[in-house]
Motif scaffolding. Sequence first.
Motif, PDB file in Angstrom:
ATOM      1  N   ALA A 101      12.289 -18.731 -14.080  1.00  0.00           N
ATOM      2  CA  ALA A 101      13.031 -17.539 -13.677  1.00  0.00           C
ATOM      3  C   ALA A 101      13.126 -16.569 -14.847  1.00  0.00           C
ATOM      4  N   GLY A 102      13.374 -17.119 -16.034  1.00  0.00           N
ATOM      5  CA  GLY A 102      13.459 -16.282 -17.218  1.00  0.00           C
ATOM      6  C   GLY A 102      12.172 -15.518 -17.471  1.00  0.00           C
ATOM      7  N   LYS A 103      11.056 -16.207 -17.334  1.00  0.00           N
ATOM      8  CA  LYS A 103       9.766 -15.541 -17.554  1.00  0.00           C
ATOM      9  C   LYS A 103       9.532 -14.449 -16.520  1.00  0.00           C
ATOM     10  N   THR A 104       9.891 -14.730 -15.294  1.00  0.00           N
ATOM     11  CA  THR A 104       9.723 -13.732 -14.246  1.00  0.00           C
ATOM     12  C   THR A 104      10.560 -12.499 -14.573  1.00  0.00           C
ATOM     13  N   VAL A 105      11.788 -12.741 -15.003  1.00  0.00           N
ATOM     14  CA  VAL A 105      12.656 -11.624 -15.372  1.00  0.00           C
ATOM     15  C   VAL A 105      12.025 -10.806 -16.497  1.00  0.00           C
ATOM     16  N   GLU A 106      11.475 -11.507 -17.476  1.00  0.00           N
ATOM     17  CA  GLU A 106      10.792 -10.798 -18.569  1.00  0.00           C
ATOM     18  C   GLU A 106       9.724  -9.859 -18.041  1.00  0.00           C
ATOM     19  N   SER A 107       8.927 -10.376 -17.102  1.00  0.00           N
ATOM     20  CA  SER A 107       7.832  -9.545 -16.605  1.00  0.00           C
ATOM     21  C   SER A 107       8.375  -8.369 -15.789  1.00  0.00           C
ATOM     22  N   LEU A 108       9.442  -8.616 -15.039  1.00  0.00           N
ATOM     23  CA  LEU A 108      10.083  -7.522 -14.304  1.00  0.00           C
ATOM     24  C   LEU A 108      10.646  -6.493 -15.282  1.00  0.00           C
ATOM     25  N   GLU A 109      11.146  -6.989 -16.412  1.00  0.00           N
ATOM     26  CA  GLU A 109      11.729  -6.109 -17.419  1.00  0.00           C
ATOM     27  C   GLU A 109      10.630  -5.230 -18.032  1.00  0.00           C
ATOM     28  N   ARG A 110       9.488  -5.845 -18.265  1.00  0.00           N
ATOM     29  CA  ARG A 110       8.390  -5.097 -18.883  1.00  0.00           C
ATOM     30  C   ARG A 110       7.960  -3.919 -18.032  1.00  0.00           C
TER      31      ARG A 110
ATOM     32  N   ALA B 116       0.847  -1.192   0.000  1.00  0.00           N
ATOM     33  CA  ALA B 116       0.000   0.000   0.000  1.00  0.00           C
ATOM     34  C   ALA B 116       0.883   1.243   0.000  1.00  0.00           C
ATOM     35  N   GLU B 117       1.924   1.222   0.832  1.00  0.00           N
ATOM     36  CA  GLU B 117       2.807   2.370   0.933  1.00  0.00           C
ATOM     37  C   GLU B 117       3.654   2.536  -0.334  1.00  0.00           C
ATOM     38  N   LEU B 118       4.147   1.420  -0.870  1.00  0.00           N
ATOM     39  CA  LEU B 118       4.925   1.492  -2.111  1.00  0.00           C
ATOM     40  C   LEU B 118       4.079   2.088  -3.228  1.00  0.00           C
ATOM     41  N   SER B 119       2.825   1.710  -3.254  1.00  0.00           N
ATOM     42  CA  SER B 119       1.926   2.238  -4.263  1.00  0.00           C
ATOM     43  C   SER B 119       1.832   3.752  -4.140  1.00  0.00           C
TER      44      SER B 119
ATOM     45  N   ILE C 299       4.115  -2.837  -8.411  1.00  0.00           N
ATOM     46  CA  ILE C 299       4.943  -3.865  -7.789  1.00  0.00           C
ATOM     47  C   ILE C 299       4.067  -4.873  -7.056  1.00  0.00           C
ATOM     48  N   ARG C 300       4.454  -6.150  -7.157  1.00  0.00           N
ATOM     49  CA  ARG C 300       3.690  -7.218  -6.538  1.00  0.00           C
ATOM     50  C   ARG C 300       4.551  -7.898  -5.476  1.00  0.00           C
ATOM     51  N   PRO C 301       3.930  -8.562  -4.523  1.00  0.00           N
ATOM     52  CA  PRO C 301       4.690  -9.178  -3.432  1.00  0.00           C
ATOM     53  C   PRO C 301       5.883  -9.992  -3.918  1.00  0.00           C
ATOM     54  N   MET C 302       5.672 -10.773  -4.949  1.00  0.00           N
ATOM     55  CA  MET C 302       6.747 -11.627  -5.445  1.00  0.00           C
ATOM     56  C   MET C 302       7.937 -10.802  -5.934  1.00  0.00           C
ATOM     57  N   HIS C 303       7.661  -9.659  -6.529  1.00  0.00           N
ATOM     58  CA  HIS C 303       8.725  -8.853  -7.108  1.00  0.00           C
ATOM     59  C   HIS C 303       9.817  -8.524  -6.097  1.00  0.00           C
ATOM     60  N   GLY C 304       9.389  -8.150  -4.899  1.00  0.00           N
ATOM     61  CA  GLY C 304      10.350  -7.796  -3.878  1.00  0.00           C
ATOM     62  C   GLY C 304      11.317  -8.933  -3.602  1.00  0.00           C
TER      63      GLY C 304
END
Lengths: 156, 156
Positions: free
Chosen positions: A69-78, A27-30, A37-42
């Motif tokens: 892991a690669g897919k997650t990185v892609e989404s973080l990259e986006r 909530a605060e990050l928002s 940002i989503r919980p997993m991202h952190g």
Amino acid sequence: MSSDAPGFELPLRLLLAFRALIDELHAELSRQGHPDIRPMHGFVMQAIGPGGTTAVELGRALGVSKQAAGKTVESLERVGYVERATDPHDSRRKIVRLTPYGMDALHRSARIFDDLRARWAAELGVERLRALEADLRKVTPANPWRLDTPGWFTSL
Amino acid sequence: MSSDAPGFELPLRLLLAFRALIDELHAELSRQGHPDIRPMHGFVMQAIGPGGTTAVELGRALGVSKQAAGKTVESLERVGYVERATDPHDSRRKIVRLTPYGMDALHRSARIFDDLRARWAAELGVERLRALEADLRKVTPANPWRLDTPGWFTSL
DNA sequence: ACACAATAGACAACCTGATTGACTATGTTG
DNA sequence: CAACATAGTCAATCAGGTTGTCTATTGTGT
């Protein structure tokens, strides 16, 4: 006394307390400019670290396949939290690095977690909070990392 | 003192402590004749309760759609933890009830959680454990239920 | 009594995040 | 330099969730 709590309350409260912290963090990050940002991202960004990683290492650290892991990185990259560049010393590897935006998220997270801890300290008392942390350390493995959380809970 | 723990340790330890309890629960359940039970199952069966429920109610209790709840019930049914029967008073409804095998799992879970709590009490001291529980109650919402945990963490 | 709204459940199509397997490109080593 | 190991990508599949649609039943207002 026979007024002891039933055993199932403990895991429940631990989970709820975890959720409470994570929800307040996001909530605060928002509010502070990180609405996507989503919980997993952190956790993933923490695992990437300031020095960068590769998909394979990240997968190992997170306990998932290198493809996941690669897919997650892609989404973080986006969403602009990480960027990839080929390693000059080994052109197979692609180093995943946090962008300034990602760094900002990580720094703010650390700051917000400190603030949340301070709120707990105010609510429980500093000594009680320290005792709580000490007790949790006693019952949890020493080396925190390797949270292979993804899918651990949900998989039927 | 400046030796205070960084704020991010708290959520980490809470999650790890939760995981530790859940993992030990399932290791023990596996030994006691419930090798196929998964972490989610316990929460779902708890939500079903001794009186039974329907897919719609279950979905509401778990914070997921009725279809998702229906699928979960199907999988629970396949492994023999629940059974379905049409409600005599309302032939649209299908009541989901725990089977004796499901009841057994729930009873054993309660027992195992009590044992795990006793182990923590031995390790931390009864007073410290009670203080820990009291503190967690203070920082978590009063009404425990409605854990809409499924997918909360993982969704990117 | 009957039309209409609301509810329970099933089915289908789709999305996301994970998995395994196969393949290419690049390094490493005997 | 041949053999092996490693990094990354592509493709197919799976699981668990979603929304949308449909039928059957129950509840309600006139």
